[in-house]
Design an enzyme around this catalytic site. Structure first.
Site, PDB file in Angstrom:
ATOM      1  N   CYS A 148     -14.429 101.330  71.834  1.00 50.74           N
ATOM      2  CA  CYS A 148     -13.563 100.228  72.205  1.00 50.74           C
ATOM      3  C   CYS A 148     -12.063 100.343  71.703  1.00 50.74           C
ATOM      4  O   CYS A 148     -11.345  99.689  72.126  1.00 50.74           O
ATOM      5  CB  CYS A 148     -14.027  98.687  71.950  1.00 50.74           C
ATOM      6  N   ASN A 162     -16.618  92.626  78.249  1.00 46.92           N
ATOM      7  CA  ASN A 162     -16.330  93.612  77.646  1.00 46.92           C
ATOM      8  C   ASN A 162     -16.333  94.752  78.528  1.00 46.92           C
ATOM      9  O   ASN A 162     -17.331  95.435  78.572  1.00 46.92           O
ATOM     10  CB  ASN A 162     -16.895  93.989  76.328  1.00 46.92           C
ATOM     11  N   HIS A 207      -8.427  93.153  72.112  1.00 45.89           N
ATOM     12  CA  HIS A 207      -9.545  93.705  72.827  1.00 45.89           C
ATOM     13  C   HIS A 207     -10.399  92.602  73.098  1.00 45.89           C
ATOM     14  O   HIS A 207     -10.698  91.694  72.456  1.00 45.89           O
ATOM     15  CB  HIS A 207     -10.428  94.554  71.710  1.00 45.89           C
TER      16      HIS A 207
END
Length: 332
Positions: free
Chosen positions: A116, A286, A256
């Site tokens: 990520c 996500n 994020h």
């Protein structure tokens, strides 16, 4: 100014049409909308349903969106960095294929994988190439087809992830705008807490690995959450102190989009008011490498030239960090 800095000069994005809502997930696994929303902040996520399309499809669409909006000749692009955790194939570079498909035939390309944090690390890499003076246009794409590695019988992971892509163009700047500072870190202690066990050189693909779902993403949610909250917040606080910035100096936080509680903790440590914290997690979930550029694309209309933007991310491995960037343009 004679010093070259690397600035973002254009953004683009793409998300698939199919919406996987919490209500639909209620029919697939033992969960409910209230539980998901309370713990993650996610209401829905986009899924690329076409079985014959991979991450490259998402990346190509996002790159084409940027090229069209910014009226850029693809032949002028010098290089492409493809940030992704779900490459089309284990060996053939997805970025190389994307470059060819968008007509960037004068560019060289490669993939960058840091879970990520891939796009955050990619920002550092793209900026370094531009600041070297050797390259003028570096296209950074963050894209992931997370649905390709999610086990939709595992309620711990299937509620979190979605598919999507975003792209930014880095170009030289002589006004002191663009990337100002970065704090990037990693720690192998996280290797076993968020991973796909099989399919690599350590555990090659076999009939048993497929039967046992070892090619799907698994995570120890509590451990990942603990590390993410601490490290994203620490990195963001450090980048402020190192650059003598107060919460008043920060215009926007671009975090994020993994979990609303992690984002809230990071913003809290920075003492930022809610209006400065940019979130679209409720719409996309996500999307791994795509979260940061999707935020930039969704909120580009709010940014003003000279705005101070703090980026923060945390990913499997573990990987994490924060970047301080001055926005370089007003949207026309």
């Amino acid at each position: 100014m004679n010093t070259i800095t690397a600035a973002i000069t254009a953004v683009g994005a793409y998300v698939p049409d199919f919406v996987l809502s919490n209500k639909v997930l209620e029919t697939m696994v033992d969960t409910n909308d209230e539980w998901i929303t309370t713990r993650t902040g996610i209401k829905e996520r986009r899924i690329l349903k076409d079985a014959d399309k991979g991450t490259s499809f998402l990346a190509i669409k996002a790159a084409q969106d940027l090229i069209a909006k910014a009226n850029i000749d693809p032949l002028e692009i010098d290089m492409i960095i493809m940030a992704t955790a779900t490459a089309d194939m284990p060996v053939a570079s997805t970025g190389v294929y994307v470059a060819t498909e968008i007509g960037a035939t004068n560019a060289f390309a490669y993939d960058l994988q840091a879970a990520c944090s891939s796009f955050l690390y990619g920002m550092s890499t793209a900026a370094a190439y531009v600041q070297s003076g050797r390259y003028k246009k570096v296209l950074l794409i963050g894209a992931d087809k997370m649905s390709s590695i999610v086990d939709y019988t595992d309620r711990a992971t299937c509620i979190i992830f979605g598919d999507g892509a975003g792209a930014v163009l880095f170009e030289p700047n002589h006004e002191g705008l663009g990337l100002q500072d970065e704090y990037l870190r990693s720690d192998g202690v996280g290797r076993d807490f968020l991973k796909i066990p099989a399919g690599g050189s350590l555990i090659p693909t076999t009939e048993d690995t497929v039967k046992n779902r070892l090619h799907n993403i698994i995570q120890d949610g509590k451990t990942v959450f603990k590390y993410a909250v601490t490290n994203m917040a620490d990195a963001s606080e450090l980048i402020l102190k190192r650059n003598n910035l107060t919460n008043e100096d920060v215009n926007w936080l671009v975090p994020h989009q993994a979990n609303k509680r992690i984002i809230d903790a990071t913003a809290g440590r920075m003492e930022l008011e809610d209006s400065k914290v940019l979130m679209n997690i409720e719409k996309y979930g996500n999307t791994t490498s795509a979260t940061l550029p999707l935020v930039l694309n969704d909120f580009e209309h709010l940014f003003k030239k000279g705005d101070n933007i703090i980026f923060a991310a945390f990913g499997g491995g573990f990987t994490w960090g924060s970047i301080y960037l001055k926005w370089a343009y007003d949207k026309k």
